[in-house]
Design a protein around this motif. Structure first.
Motif, mmCIF file in Angstrom:
data_model
loop_
_atom_site.group_PDB
_atom_site.id
_atom_site.type_symbol
_atom_site.label_atom_id
_atom_site.label_comp_id
_atom_site.label_asym_id
_atom_site.label_seq_id
_atom_site.Cartn_x
_atom_site.Cartn_y
_atom_site.Cartn_z
ATOM 1 N N GLU A 125 0.793 -1.229 0.000
ATOM 2 C CA GLU A 125 0.000 0.000 0.000
ATOM 3 C C GLU A 125 0.826 1.280 0.000
ATOM 4 O O GLU A 125 0.511 2.219 -0.716
ATOM 5 C CB GLU A 125 -0.975 0.024 1.186
ATOM 6 N N ARG A 126 1.883 1.336 0.792
ATOM 7 C CA ARG A 126 2.709 2.549 0.858
ATOM 8 C C ARG A 126 4.181 2.198 0.754
ATOM 9 O O ARG A 126 4.632 1.192 1.307
ATOM 10 C CB ARG A 126 2.466 3.306 2.166
ATOM 11 N N SER A 182 0.916 -2.607 -5.339
ATOM 12 C CA SER A 182 -0.057 -1.636 -4.831
ATOM 13 C C SER A 182 0.623 -0.396 -4.264
ATOM 14 O O SER A 182 0.069 0.705 -4.314
ATOM 15 C CB SER A 182 -0.945 -2.284 -3.762
ATOM 16 N N ALA A 183 1.838 -0.551 -3.708
ATOM 17 C CA ALA A 183 2.564 0.597 -3.170
ATOM 18 C C ALA A 183 2.969 1.569 -4.279
ATOM 19 O O ALA A 183 3.073 2.769 -4.045
ATOM 20 C CB ALA A 183 3.797 0.130 -2.404
ATOM 21 N N ARG A 185 1.248 1.853 -7.198
ATOM 22 C CA ARG A 185 0.055 2.329 -7.907
ATOM 23 C C ARG A 185 -0.746 3.329 -7.084
ATOM 24 O O ARG A 185 -1.592 4.034 -7.629
ATOM 25 C CB ARG A 185 -0.839 1.142 -8.258
ATOM 26 N N ARG A 186 -0.505 3.361 -5.793
ATOM 27 C CA ARG A 186 -1.239 4.293 -4.929
ATOM 28 C C ARG A 186 -0.681 5.694 -5.145
ATOM 29 O O ARG A 186 0.446 5.998 -4.770
ATOM 30 C CB ARG A 186 -1.089 3.882 -3.464
ATOM 31 N N GLN A 188 0.194 9.419 -4.759
ATOM 32 C CA GLN A 188 0.363 10.454 -3.741
ATOM 33 C C GLN A 188 0.791 11.722 -4.461
ATOM 34 O O GLN A 188 1.820 11.740 -5.129
ATOM 35 C CB GLN A 188 1.421 10.035 -2.716
#
Length: 302
Positions: A125-126, A182-183, A185-186, A188
């Motif tokens: 995620e991050r 996912s990290a 593609r998220r 920011q």
């Protein structure tokens, strides 16, 4: 001697040394503590030694000498090492200025990063904070009309200093990171921020002591710790070297920090996370394949 730079690292090394010396003499914590503090209650003595051997408490130099006498280690390299590790342990003034942004729960991690022999991150995620580009850090903050806030500037300074103390210090640690897709593609900030972040990961991956791997969405479905959405946990594994001395003292100490909400949680049992690391790195693309993958992701943000 591989003596730690930070008070946290030195306390951990001292704790490991004293635990080794006690076990070498086949003494319980109560037996060793009672010999040094004979007037203290049994519970107090047990607590003193337990906290000392877990690096949660310090010890006065005169008490250290008495404890080493109990361990038959008042001369030679053990005494020299223990005395050295028991100095420079004050944290006074170390968390001021931009370093004041770190919470109490984060400070042990920051110190251990600076002392670590190796660092392994698994992230979903991050992207881990240690690997943030400057623009990615700034994108965490809402833009104010009058310019960056002091919190934003402190966070940027802290991130850059943290990277300097890990990636670019003399004799840097081996740093390996496994990221879920996912990290990446998220989003920011905006697409420009994401391109710069991808470029920063590519730059880091070119250093010989840095390894970056990605677990794509298509990999590892059905494996423990890995799903069709990628990595299920995020954590940091850090290895701290122990100063070399004659005898059976182990060569290193392993620690893990896990994320729970916004807190870093200290964990003593690393075996579960070693297994998770092995599964994640095995499911990930190779470092070379990861660089190709990162370039494709960067083009997606063009």
């Amino acid at each position: 001697m591989d003596v730690a730079r930070t008070p946290t690292g030195r306390k951990l090394q001292l704790a490991a040394l004293l635990r080794y010396l006690r076990e070498r003499r086949r003494l319980t914590q109560h037996e060793a503590g009672h010999a040094v503090w004979p007037k203290a209650s049994a519970g107090s003595v047990q607590n003193k030694l337990a906290r000392l051997e877990s690096a949660d408490a310090g010890i006065r130099q005169e008490d250290l000498y008495e404890l080493l006498a109990v361990y038959d280690a008042v001369e030679g390299e053990y005494w020299e090492l223990a005395s050295l590790l028991n100095t420079g342990l004050s944290q006074r003034g170390r968390w001021q200025g931009y370093r004041s942004i770190y919470s109490e729960s984060y400070r042990r991690l920051i110190d251990l990063e600076e002392d670590a022999q190796s660092i392994r991150y698994v992230a979903n995620e991050r992207i881990p904070e240690l690997l943030h580009s400057e623009s990615y850090v700034r994108a965490e903050f809402p833009r104010a009309v009058e310019g960056p806030s002091s919190d934003e500037e402190f966070t940027v300074q802290a991130t850059l200093a943290r990277q300097q103390n890990v990636f670019f210090r003399d004799e840097p640690p081996a740093v390996a990171t496994v990221l879920s897709e996912s990290a990446l593609r998220r989003v920011q900030g905006d697409e420009a921020v994401m391109r710069q972040q991808i470029e920063f990961l590519l730059e880091l991956s070119e250093h010989p002591h840095v390894t970056v791997q990605v677990v794509p969405f298509s990999a590892g479905a059905g494996r423990a710790g890995i799903s069709h959405k990628g990595i299920l946990e995020r954590f940091a594994l850090l290895r701290l070297a122990l100063p070399g001395v004659t005898g059976g003292l182990p060569g290193h100490l392993d620690y893990v920090f896990t994320r729970t909400g916004e807190e870093i949680c200290w964990q003593d049992d690393v075996r579960h996370y070693e297994d998770q690391w092995a599964r994640a790195s095995e499911a990930a693309l190779s470092p070379r394949g990861t660089r190709d993958f990162l370039r494709r992701v960067g083009r997606d943000f063009a």
